[in-house]
Design a protein around this motif. Structure first.
Motif, PDB file in Angstrom:
ATOM      1  N   LYS A   1       0.816  -1.222   0.000  1.00  0.00           N
ATOM      2  CA  LYS A   1       0.000   0.000   0.000  1.00  0.00           C
ATOM      3  C   LYS A   1       0.851   1.274   0.000  1.00  0.00           C
ATOM      4  O   LYS A   1       0.341   2.358  -0.270  1.00  0.00           O
ATOM      5  CB  LYS A   1      -0.962   0.007   1.205  1.00  0.00           C
ATOM      6  CG  LYS A   1      -2.065  -1.032   1.085  1.00  0.00           C
ATOM      7  CD  LYS A   1      -3.043  -0.658  -0.023  1.00  0.00           C
ATOM      8  CE  LYS A   1      -3.947  -1.818  -0.409  1.00  0.00           C
ATOM      9  NZ  LYS A   1      -4.541  -1.687  -1.719  1.00  0.00           N
TER      10      LYS A   1
ATOM     11  N   ARG B   1       0.534  -0.489  -9.494  1.00  0.00           N
ATOM     12  CA  ARG B   1      -0.621  -1.383  -9.603  1.00  0.00           C
ATOM     13  C   ARG B   1      -0.353  -2.378 -10.714  1.00  0.00           C
ATOM     14  O   ARG B   1       0.332  -2.038 -11.692  1.00  0.00           O
ATOM     15  CB  ARG B   1      -1.887  -0.599  -9.976  1.00  0.00           C
ATOM     16  CG  ARG B   1      -2.518   0.045  -8.787  1.00  0.00           C
ATOM     17  CD  ARG B   1      -3.911   0.556  -9.093  1.00  0.00           C
ATOM     18  NE  ARG B   1      -4.559   0.879  -7.823  1.00  0.00           N
ATOM     19  CZ  ARG B   1      -5.851   1.048  -7.674  1.00  0.00           C
ATOM     20  NH1 ARG B   1      -6.660   0.962  -8.689  1.00  0.00           N
ATOM     21  NH2 ARG B   1      -6.361   1.321  -6.489  1.00  0.00           N
ATOM     22  N   LEU B   2      -0.892  -3.541 -10.597  1.00  0.00           N
ATOM     23  CA  LEU B   2      -0.748  -4.521 -11.661  1.00  0.00           C
ATOM     24  C   LEU B   2      -1.679  -4.092 -12.788  1.00  0.00           C
ATOM     25  O   LEU B   2      -2.904  -4.292 -12.718  1.00  0.00           O
ATOM     26  CB  LEU B   2      -1.128  -5.899 -11.123  1.00  0.00           C
ATOM     27  CG  LEU B   2      -0.619  -7.100 -11.895  1.00  0.00           C
ATOM     28  CD1 LEU B   2       0.884  -7.048 -12.089  1.00  0.00           C
ATOM     29  CD2 LEU B   2      -1.009  -8.382 -11.185  1.00  0.00           C
TER      30      LEU B   2
ATOM     31  N   GLY C   1      -3.843  -3.883 -16.073  1.00  0.00           N
ATOM     32  CA  GLY C   1      -4.570  -4.949 -16.762  1.00  0.00           C
ATOM     33  C   GLY C   1      -5.274  -5.871 -15.788  1.00  0.00           C
ATOM     34  O   GLY C   1      -5.868  -6.877 -16.191  1.00  0.00           O
TER      35      GLY C   1
ATOM     36  N   ARG D   1     -13.821  -1.998 -12.536  1.00  0.00           N
ATOM     37  CA  ARG D   1     -14.877  -1.423 -11.725  1.00  0.00           C
ATOM     38  C   ARG D   1     -16.113  -2.331 -11.678  1.00  0.00           C
ATOM     39  O   ARG D   1     -16.754  -2.493 -10.640  1.00  0.00           O
ATOM     40  CB  ARG D   1     -15.237  -0.035 -12.268  1.00  0.00           C
ATOM     41  CG  ARG D   1     -16.507   0.577 -11.706  1.00  0.00           C
ATOM     42  CD  ARG D   1     -16.490   0.721 -10.204  1.00  0.00           C
ATOM     43  NE  ARG D   1     -15.430   1.570  -9.719  1.00  0.00           N
ATOM     44  CZ  ARG D   1     -15.462   2.908  -9.734  1.00  0.00           C
ATOM     45  NH1 ARG D   1     -16.515   3.526 -10.201  1.00  0.00           N
ATOM     46  NH2 ARG D   1     -14.454   3.598  -9.276  1.00  0.00           N
TER      47      ARG D   1
ATOM     48  N   TYR E   1      -4.537 -11.602  -1.809  1.00  0.00           N
ATOM     49  CA  TYR E   1      -4.802 -10.167  -2.018  1.00  0.00           C
ATOM     50  C   TYR E   1      -5.722  -9.974  -3.226  1.00  0.00           C
ATOM     51  O   TYR E   1      -6.721  -9.258  -3.170  1.00  0.00           O
ATOM     52  CB  TYR E   1      -3.474  -9.431  -2.229  1.00  0.00           C
ATOM     53  CG  TYR E   1      -3.619  -7.955  -2.609  1.00  0.00           C
ATOM     54  CD1 TYR E   1      -3.527  -6.962  -1.646  1.00  0.00           C
ATOM     55  CD2 TYR E   1      -3.845  -7.565  -3.936  1.00  0.00           C
ATOM     56  CE1 TYR E   1      -3.655  -5.617  -1.994  1.00  0.00           C
ATOM     57  CE2 TYR E   1      -3.980  -6.229  -4.288  1.00  0.00           C
ATOM     58  CZ  TYR E   1      -3.886  -5.259  -3.314  1.00  0.00           C
ATOM     59  OH  TYR E   1      -4.018  -3.928  -3.656  1.00  0.00           O
TER      60      TYR E   1
ATOM     61  N   ASN F   1      -8.258  -8.000 -16.982  1.00  0.00           N
ATOM     62  CA  ASN F   1      -9.296  -7.336 -17.778  1.00  0.00           C
ATOM     63  C   ASN F   1      -8.925  -7.365 -19.261  1.00  0.00           C
ATOM     64  O   ASN F   1      -7.891  -7.922 -19.641  1.00  0.00           O
ATOM     65  CB  ASN F   1      -9.550  -5.914 -17.245  1.00  0.00           C
ATOM     66  CG  ASN F   1      -8.307  -5.039 -17.310  1.00  0.00           C
ATOM     67  OD1 ASN F   1      -7.639  -4.983 -18.337  1.00  0.00           O
ATOM     68  ND2 ASN F   1      -8.004  -4.363 -16.211  1.00  0.00           N
TER      69      ASN F   1
HETATM   70  N1  ACO Z   1      -3.280  -3.839  -8.681  1.00  0.00           N
HETATM   71  C1  ACO Z   1      -3.222  -3.862  -7.332  1.00  0.00           C
HETATM   72  N2  ACO Z   1      -4.280  -3.565  -6.524  1.00  0.00           N
HETATM   73  C2  ACO Z   1      -5.427  -3.212  -7.121  1.00  0.00           C
HETATM   74  C3  ACO Z   1      -5.563  -3.179  -8.525  1.00  0.00           C
HETATM   75  C4  ACO Z   1      -4.439  -3.506  -9.310  1.00  0.00           C
HETATM   76  N3  ACO Z   1      -4.498  -3.487 -10.645  1.00  0.00           N
HETATM   77  N4  ACO Z   1      -6.813  -2.794  -8.855  1.00  0.00           N
HETATM   78  C5  ACO Z   1      -7.451  -2.599  -7.694  1.00  0.00           C
HETATM   79  N5  ACO Z   1      -6.619  -2.856  -6.643  1.00  0.00           N
HETATM   80  C6  ACO Z   1      -6.951  -2.814  -5.209  1.00  0.00           C
HETATM   81  C7  ACO Z   1      -7.025  -1.385  -4.705  1.00  0.00           C
HETATM   82  O1  ACO Z   1      -5.778  -0.952  -4.204  1.00  0.00           O
HETATM   83  C8  ACO Z   1      -8.086  -1.511  -3.630  1.00  0.00           C
HETATM   84  O2  ACO Z   1      -7.486  -2.116  -2.509  1.00  0.00           O
HETATM   85  P1  ACO Z   1      -7.989  -1.738  -1.017  1.00  0.00           P
HETATM   86  O3  ACO Z   1      -9.401  -2.221  -0.956  1.00  0.00           O
HETATM   87  O4  ACO Z   1      -7.049  -2.461  -0.112  1.00  0.00           O
HETATM   88  O5  ACO Z   1      -7.867  -0.242  -0.920  1.00  0.00           O
HETATM   89  C9  ACO Z   1      -9.072  -2.518  -4.206  1.00  0.00           C
HETATM   90  O6  ACO Z   1      -8.284  -3.346  -5.087  1.00  0.00           O
HETATM   91  C10 ACO Z   1     -10.230  -1.892  -4.985  1.00  0.00           C
HETATM   92  O7  ACO Z   1      -9.674  -1.045  -5.978  1.00  0.00           O
HETATM   93  P2  ACO Z   1     -10.359   0.296  -6.481  1.00  0.00           P
HETATM   94  O8  ACO Z   1      -9.309   1.169  -7.113  1.00  0.00           O
HETATM   95  O9  ACO Z   1     -11.163   0.888  -5.376  1.00  0.00           O
HETATM   96  O10 ACO Z   1     -11.354  -0.249  -7.577  1.00  0.00           O
HETATM   97  P3  ACO Z   1     -12.040   0.601  -8.710  1.00  0.00           P
HETATM   98  O11 ACO Z   1     -13.237  -0.138  -9.111  1.00  0.00           O
HETATM   99  O12 ACO Z   1     -12.189   2.015  -8.276  1.00  0.00           O
HETATM  100  O13 ACO Z   1     -10.945   0.610  -9.891  1.00  0.00           O
HETATM  101  C11 ACO Z   1      -9.670  -0.033 -11.759  1.00  0.00           C
HETATM  102  C12 ACO Z   1     -10.977  -0.248 -10.974  1.00  0.00           C
HETATM  103  C13 ACO Z   1      -9.437   1.464 -11.991  1.00  0.00           C
HETATM  104  C14 ACO Z   1      -9.789  -0.701 -13.121  1.00  0.00           C
HETATM  105  C15 ACO Z   1      -8.501  -0.626 -10.951  1.00  0.00           C
HETATM  106  O14 ACO Z   1      -8.704  -2.006 -10.739  1.00  0.00           O
HETATM  107  C16 ACO Z   1      -7.139  -0.388 -11.616  1.00  0.00           C
HETATM  108  O15 ACO Z   1      -6.540   0.669 -11.415  1.00  0.00           O
HETATM  109  N6  ACO Z   1      -6.645  -1.372 -12.445  1.00  0.00           N
HETATM  110  C17 ACO Z   1      -5.427  -1.187 -13.173  1.00  0.00           C
HETATM  111  C18 ACO Z   1      -5.668  -0.334 -14.412  1.00  0.00           C
HETATM  112  C19 ACO Z   1      -6.422  -1.080 -15.493  1.00  0.00           C
HETATM  113  O16 ACO Z   1      -6.105  -2.208 -15.833  1.00  0.00           O
HETATM  114  N7  ACO Z   1      -7.413  -0.400 -16.077  1.00  0.00           N
HETATM  115  C20 ACO Z   1      -8.195  -0.934 -17.191  1.00  0.00           C
HETATM  116  C21 ACO Z   1      -9.600  -1.211 -16.791  1.00  0.00           C
HETATM  117  S1  ACO Z   1     -10.470  -1.943 -18.131  1.00  0.00           S
HETATM  118  C22 ACO Z   1     -10.873  -0.667 -19.111  1.00  0.00           C
HETATM  119  O17 ACO Z   1     -11.036   0.456 -18.707  1.00  0.00           O
HETATM  120  C23 ACO Z   1     -11.042  -0.938 -20.470  1.00  0.00           C
END
Ligand code: ACO
Length: 469
Positions: free
Chosen positions: A337, A342-343, A345, A349, A394, A403
């Motif tokens: 944290k 972030r990982l 892909g 949401r 986790y 995704n």
């Molecule tokens: N790597 C590590 N941890 C993650 C990731 C990730 N990729 N995604 C979410 N988490 C964790 C967050 O830190 C959070 O942890 P916590 O509960 O301990 O605080 C929990 O999972 C929930 O994450 P949020 O950010 O609140 O989820 P949200 O729905 O707002 O975000 C998102 C979704 C933006 C897609 C997010 O998962 C992310 O940033 N992923 C990486 C970027 C990505 O691949 N985007 C493409 C999405 S698909 C598209 O748009 C076509």
């Protein structure tokens, strides 16, 4: 009493997974001591209790039994209470008949057809027609659609002067967004949405010109002459020719690449009310034209948390490879944290299960790389990361699955598409979805999008002259 009510808000942040059988307190903590608000399922209506006063709101049920509380009358009925839901995690902005998505079960359907079947059996142009007009086209309808698109595909020569002015290292998403905006200047007359003909003409115009802009955005960064395709080619083949043809070579369509690109574009074609689509709808709700709304959508798509993730994924995989391929190190960083990493892909949401598009793309990546005889170590790193994440508490607890963007970049790279172009390819696929959503919004006579807020700033204070601050 009235003052209290005007300061109230209904906090909808925790409504996810709400069953309506559960009695739930919905007021933010700062107001808990003052008020007791509650909501409960009562057949076809919800009751909200604020300060002892009950208000009833209708429940709306969609064709897949999704339920929403219709709060249109909330503010007027309660004397100023609103709902608040940052990121719209529980808020529907519209009713829509285009795409059905069930993130818990990993279901995605366009106009009722499963994404798996469409990716397997349809062409991108058929899917575009389906999304925009609601039904799969007959052979005749498809032929006419394609002919009309081709007839509108010429872009004003002066657009090339704009491209000339961009620096060579400009990001192609910036170029695409600007050029789409510039189309407004070259096509200034606004569309009368009540005229089927004008609406249709605007649609075929953008479906024709957009692939040219996509190809030119790539050719600009590659220093290649700006070209056109050929009327004899299919929609996707034409895109490929425009993108990849070299000035000193005849371009031959590789059927494997064509089939994979068709599939990728279909998988990206719509995804209901995501960030860019909501942008297109909200910009269009001010009666801004189709091209202007699309340009705004492209900008929204560019962000790394949305469409920009496909570029970010590949850059991440490259960085892991350069760093010796230690996936465990990056898994630890993703979970830390205190580390912003972030990982890319991973996570979505809406999907709290496998993104169904990711399954199809993973298989396609394997096929394309095999068929093209490419041995890409990046694919092995991606598969390794996926396996680790799927077994890591986790990721499991947070329901973080691959995704759509996790594997798409690997295919784009195998096709010879530069990494900066990945999000542009996403935009090309998403075009029919944006058009369909804009059209639905305008034909549905939706009101202008204008959210409310809860003000948390200073109360009225007296102005201080500059020497007294
Ligand atoms: N790597 C590590 N941890 C993650 C990731 C990730 N990729 N995604 C979410 N988490 C964790 C967050 O830190 C959070 O942890 P916590 O509960 O301990 O605080 C929990 O999972 C929930 O994450 P949020 O950010 O609140 O989820 P949200 O729905 O707002 O975000 C998102 C979704 C933006 C897609 C997010 O998962 C992310 O940033 N992923 C990486 C970027 C990505 O691949 N985007 C493409 C999405 S698909 C598209 O748009 C076509």
């Amino acid at each position: 009493m009235l003052k209290n009510k005007l300061n109230l808000y209904f906090d909808a942040k925790n409504l996810s997974g709400f069953t309506f059988k559960i009695f739930q307190k919905l007021v933010s903590s700062q107001f808990t001591s003052l008020l007791k608000n509650k909501i409960e399922r009562m057949s076809d209506k919800a009751t909200l209790k604020i300060d002892g006063q009950e208000y009833e709101f209708p429940l709306i049920t969609g064709t897949e039994n999704e339920t929403a509380i219709d709060v249109k009358a909330l503010r007027a009925a309660t004397g100023g209470v609103i709902t608040i839901d940052p990121g719209y995690k529980n808020t529907g902005s519209c009713k829509s008949a285009i795409t059905f998505l069930n993130g818990e079960e990993g279901i995605l359907r366009y106009r009722g057809y499963s994404i798996e079947e469409l990716a397997d059996k349809a062409s991108f142009l058929e899917v575009a027609y389906l999304l925009i007009f609601g039904e799969l086209p007959t052979a005749e309808q498809l032929e006419k659609f394609h002919t009309d698109i081709k007839s509108k595909s010429i872009v004003d020569e002066d657009v090339k002067k704009i491209i000339d002015a961009f620096p060579k290292n400009a990001h192609p998403m910036g170029i695409l967004s600007s050029l789409t905006s510039a189309l407004v200047a070259f096509n200034p007359s606004s569309v009368n949405v009540d005229s089927d003909e004008e609406m249709y003409n605007a649609i075929v115009k953008i479906m024709g010109k957009f692939p040219v802009l996509v190809a030119w955005a790539m050719r600009k960064i590659e220093g290649m002459p700006l070209n056109y395709g050929s009327k004899s080619l299919g929609y996707v083949e034409n895109v490929m020719k425009m993108m990849f043809e070299k000035p000193n070579e005849d371009y031959e369509i590789n059927p494997i690449v064509k089939s994979a690109l068709d599939k990728l574009l279909i998988l990206h074609a719509d995804h209901e009310q995501n960030c860019s689509t909501s942008t297109v709808r909200i910009v269009g709700s001010s009666h801004a034209g189709l091209f202007a709304s699309l340009s705004a959508g492209i900008s929204a798509l560019w962000g790394p948390l949305h469409g920009g993730a496909n570029q970010a994924v590949l850059e991440m995989l490259e960085a892991i490879k350069e760093d010796g391929g230690d996936t465990k190190k990056y898994m630890a960083k993703a979970k830390d944290k205190n580390d912003p990493f972030r990982l890319m892909g991973f996570g979505h949401r809406v999907y709290k299960n496998f993104d169904p598009r990711a399954r199809i793309i993973k298989k396609a990546a394997d096929e394309v790389l095999n068929d093209l005889g490419i041995d890409d170590p990046i694919l092995d790193i991606a598969k390794g990361l996926e396996q680790e994440a799927l077994n890591d508490p986790y990721f499991v607890e947070r329901k973080l699955y691959p995704n759509v963007d996790f594997y798409s970049g690997i295919i784009y790279r195998a096709m010879g598409i530069p990494v900066e172009m990945f999000t542009v390819m996403f935009a090309l696929g998403r075009l029919p979805g944006w058009i369909a959503q804009w059209r639905e919004m305008r034909l549905g006579k939706e009101p202008i999008g204008r959210p409310r807020q809860i003000y948390t700033g200073e109360n009225l204070r007296a102005f201080k002259t500059i020497n007294n601050r």
